[in-house]
Design an enzyme around this catalytic site. Structure first.
Site, PDB file in Angstrom:
ATOM      1  CB  ALA A  86      -2.002   0.294   8.765  1.00 26.28           C
ATOM      2  CG  ASP A  87      -3.858  -5.350   5.621  1.00 28.53           C
ATOM      3  OD1 ASP A  87      -4.713  -4.781   4.548  1.00 28.53           O
ATOM      4  OD2 ASP A  87      -4.131  -6.301   6.034  1.00 28.53           O
ATOM      5  CB  THR A  88      -5.849  -4.271  10.796  1.00 26.34           C
ATOM      6  OG1 THR A  88      -5.553  -3.372  11.077  1.00 26.34           O
ATOM      7  CG2 THR A  88      -6.564  -5.139  12.041  1.00 26.34           C
ATOM      8  N   GLY A 141      -0.263  -4.953  10.281  1.00 21.48           N
ATOM      9  CA  GLY A 141       1.160  -4.349   9.814  1.00 21.48           C
ATOM     10  C   GLY A 141       1.186  -3.103   9.436  1.00 21.48           C
ATOM     11  CE  LYS A 148      -4.022  -2.070   2.348  1.00 25.92           C
ATOM     12  NZ  LYS A 148      -4.917  -2.127   3.640  1.00 25.92           N
TER      13      LYS A 148
END
Length: 204
Positions: free
Chosen positions: A68-70, A105, A53
């Site tokens: 970010a990625d959740t 992340g 991203k």
């Protein structure tokens, strides 16, 4: 910062959390194929997604991009965003009264440099009733949320307790974000501690 901070996310929850740090930023949502790392272990997957991203949003060498990625993980299985109301009810039923993990992340990119990290919070859900689930899902609030819930929802209040970073469950672990930002600007280590980060183990 000498260049504006770019937040590579359209999430209103991430925007609100980042604003709590008192830093100016510009929103530029990333558009990537999030299924490309489905076979990768969770901790590595969220970092790869966050990095992808950030890379997708860089438009100039001077820009600083935060992404970010959740993921929500129950018994080793990733629970994604519900596809409809029935899926949301099913997901909340699976989570009811049980522990699961929320893993985020975070990646920060500037120039040719990049730093990244992953954060894990253990979450125990309370034993909410089917009627409570139906009422919550009926509001539409379960959609577009990994695990079909929001820890900060005051009406449903689905979470019994957590171990780790509260903001991570919302979608952006602010203590880790602050630590990564100091890579670019060391003086940002003095950023104010938002009230939701009080006592957070990731803020130290």
């Amino acid at each position: 910062m000498t260049s504006p901070l770019i937040l590579a996310s359209g999430s209103p929850r991430r925007r609100g959390l980042l604003a709590a740090l008192g830093i100016g930023f510009v929103v530029r949502p990333a558009d990537i194929d999030e299924t490309r790392f489905d076979d990768t272990p969770v901790a590595a997957r969220v970092e790869l997604l966050a990095r992808s991203k950030a890379d997708a949003c860089v438009a100039g060498a001077a820009e600083v991009v935060l992404a970010a990625d959740t993921l929500v993980v129950l018994g080793g299985h990733v629970l994604g965003k519900p596809i409809d109301s029935a899926d949301a009810r099913k997901t909340l039923g699976l989570l009811r009264g049980r522990e699961h993990e929320v893993v985020t992340g975070v990646a920060l990119r500037w120039g040719g440099e990049r730093v990244q990290a992953s954060v894990l919070t253990t979450v125990e859900m309370r034993a909410y009733s089917d009627d409570e689930v139906a009422e919550f899902v009926g509001t539409g609030a379960a959609q577009d949320k990994a695990g079909a819930y929001a820890i900060q929802d005051e009406s449903f209040h689905p979470v019994e307790r957590i171990e780790g970073c509260y903001c991570n469950v919302v979608g952006l672990p602010l203590g880790t974000v602050r630590r990564l930002l100091t890579t670019v600007r060391p003086d940002l280590s003095a950023l104010r501690q938002p009230v939701q980060c009080s006592g957070c183990p990731d803020w130290a």
